[in-house]
Design an enzyme around this catalytic site. Structure first.
Site, PDB file in Angstrom:
ATOM      1  N   ILE A 134       0.849  -1.209   0.000  1.00 30.61           N
ATOM      2  CA  ILE A 134       0.000   0.000   0.000  1.00 30.61           C
ATOM      3  C   ILE A 134       0.878   1.250   0.000  1.00 30.61           C
ATOM      4  CG2 ILE A 134      -1.947  -1.135   1.148  1.00 30.61           C
ATOM      5  CD1 ILE A 134      -1.102   0.489   3.722  1.00 30.61           C
ATOM      6  N   ASP A 135       2.139   1.131   0.456  1.00 28.34           N
ATOM      7  CA  ASP A 135       3.006   2.313   0.617  1.00 28.34           C
ATOM      8  C   ASP A 135       3.490   2.899  -0.709  1.00 28.34           C
ATOM      9  OD1 ASP A 135       2.765   1.663   3.288  1.00 28.34           O
ATOM     10  OD2 ASP A 135       4.702   0.662   3.413  1.00 28.34           O
TER      11      ASP A 135
HETATM   12  O1  F6P Z   1       4.149  -1.572   4.665  1.00 27.85           O
HETATM   13  C1  F6P Z   1       2.777  -1.541   4.857  1.00 27.85           C
HETATM   14  C2  F6P Z   1       2.436  -1.022   6.236  1.00 27.85           C
HETATM   15  O2  F6P Z   1       1.034  -1.044   6.366  1.00 27.85           O
HETATM   16  C3  F6P Z   1       2.993   0.366   6.559  1.00 27.85           C
HETATM   17  O3  F6P Z   1       2.272   1.388   5.949  1.00 27.85           O
HETATM   18  C4  F6P Z   1       2.925   0.347   8.056  1.00 27.85           C
HETATM   19  O4  F6P Z   1       3.852   1.236   8.647  1.00 27.85           O
HETATM   20  C5  F6P Z   1       3.289  -1.084   8.381  1.00 27.85           C
HETATM   21  O5  F6P Z   1       2.990  -1.845   7.234  1.00 27.85           O
HETATM   22  C6  F6P Z   1       2.583  -1.708   9.550  1.00 27.85           C
HETATM   23  O6  F6P Z   1       3.156  -2.960   9.759  1.00 27.85           O
HETATM   24  P1  F6P Z   1       2.560  -4.136  10.627  1.00 27.85           P
HETATM   25  O7  F6P Z   1       1.555  -4.864   9.794  1.00 27.85           O
HETATM   26  O8  F6P Z   1       3.744  -4.995  10.925  1.00 27.85           O
HETATM   27  O9  F6P Z   1       1.970  -3.528  11.860  1.00 27.85           O
END
Ligand code: F6P
Length: 356
Positions: A134-135
């Site tokens: 999504i980033d």
């Molecule tokens: O890389 C996708 C993402 O949703 C980022 O936008 C966010 O910082 C991170 O993953 C959150 O990660 P996790 O699923 O490990 O909490």
């Protein structure tokens, strides 16, 4: 043990690594269907690189991927797990792969997964990467799938917050994900008509934000919408002689990524303190990663999946498939892992036209 000889007929393994996102199933479906069409055997590795390390592998056929193009998440499961940090990581992975005679891995993931693919390649395990997140921060591809869906969800959230902001004369802050880049914030901010967009790539002084809100008030607009990326850089320059960057407490995940979240609440406190207005913050969080992918993400995931298998068939590994312009191409993983794709000036300036 995988071998890199040019004449081998690839036996494929497919993995989804890192955070889930909409479009993963569309990509898995495309890979499995294309492999079947080309007469290639394919195995699914469960729970990302954890499953690769633990040997959780099962054969996939077209029936296994039937009816999943519209379904969010990943039928294979995923994890943020780094097998190279485990004892005898590479040896165990090679042993697991040779049990099924898998000699090429197709790894669907973000920059962490691309880095892992590059490292596995260097250890003699042929890999092809498919970028998702999504980033939208993976270097070398114009867009990753998952991004369009996240932007649509964030834009809808802005639209909904708008009505509350206007009814109550409030400042509404929406925090979106994006890790160290502000793609989701910039695109959803433009699409949702945000009055300010705060992203990691641009230091945003608190004084400027307050000017925007006050200027709008003077124009008769008693509400403002602020979109903030989770790693935005806010300069606290009001009521102090020593401006400092706002700090949010952060931990780390297995890939060494910082765990972000909560900056909007700190900004809410700052704005409350300095402005005589009601301020509310909303953290959109994992809603952005859930549910059905948009048509755009399904198509992109499908196109990338097909080309990844075509590369595997030709034994062209060590590469990531990518969207450049409107063409699907591929680039060496060595190039991908060097940097993050940051928000460019041109697109951010489009949003800036509407600030205040
Ligand atoms: O890389 C996708 C993402 O949703 C980022 O936008 C966010 O910082 C991170 O993953 C959150 O990660 P996790 O699923 O490990 O909490």
């Amino acid at each position: 043990m995988p071998n890199k000889s040019k004449s081998r007929n690839p036996i494929l393994g497919i993995i989804t690594g890192g955070g889930d996102c909409p479009g993963l199933n569309a990509a898995i479906r495309a890979v499995v269907r294309r492999a079947d069409r080309l007469g290639l055997k394919i195995y699914g590795v469960m729970q990302g690189f954890k499953g690769l390390y633990e040997g959780k592998i099962r054969q996939l056929n077209p029936l296994d991927v039937s009816g999943i193009v519209s379904v969010g998440g990943t039928i294979l499961g995923t994890s943020r797990f780094n097998p190279l940090k485990e004892p005898r990581g590479i040896a165990r992975i090679k042993k697991n792969l040779s049990r099924y005679r898998i000699n090429t891995l197709i790894n669907i993931g973000g920059e962490g997964t691309m880095r892992m693919s590059h490292q596995l390649e260097e250890h003699g395990i042929p890999c092809i990467g498919i970028p998702k997140t999504i980033d939208n921060d993976v270097w070398g591809t114009d867009f990753t799938f998952g991004f369009d869906t996240a932007v649509s969800i964030a834009t809808e959230a802005i639209d909904r917050l708008h009505t509350n902001a206007e009814s109550h004369n409030r400042i509404m802050i929406l925090e979106v994900m994006g890790r160290h880049t502000g793609w989701i914030a910039t695109y959803s901010g433009i699409a949702g008509g945000a009055d300010a967009i705060l992203i990691p790539e641009k230091v945003f002084p608190l004084s400027r934000l307050m000017e925007i809100v006050q200027h709008r008030k003077k124009m008769g607009k008693h509400f403002s919408i602020i979109v903030i990326a989770e790693d935005a850089k806010i300069l606290l320059d009001v009521g102090t002689k020593k401006p400092t960057l706002m700090q949010t407490p952060m931990g780390q995940d297995e890939y060494g990524h910082l765990k972000l979240g909560g900056i909007s609440q700190l900004l809410e406190i700052e704005l409350r303190q300095h402005l005589k207005m009601e301020v509310r913050s909303t953290i959109l969080g994992y809603v952005q990663r859930g549910g059905s992918p948009t048509a755009h993400d399904r198509v992109l995931a499908t196109r990338l999946g097909i080309i990844a298998v075509d590369l595997a068939k030709k034994n062209q590994t060590g590469r990531m498939v990518a969207l450049q312009g409107n063409k699907i191409t591929s680039i060496p993983l060595t190039q991908v892992v060097k940097k993050l794709k940051l928000v460019n000036e041109e697109i951010y300036k489009v949003g800036e036209v509407f600030f205040g």
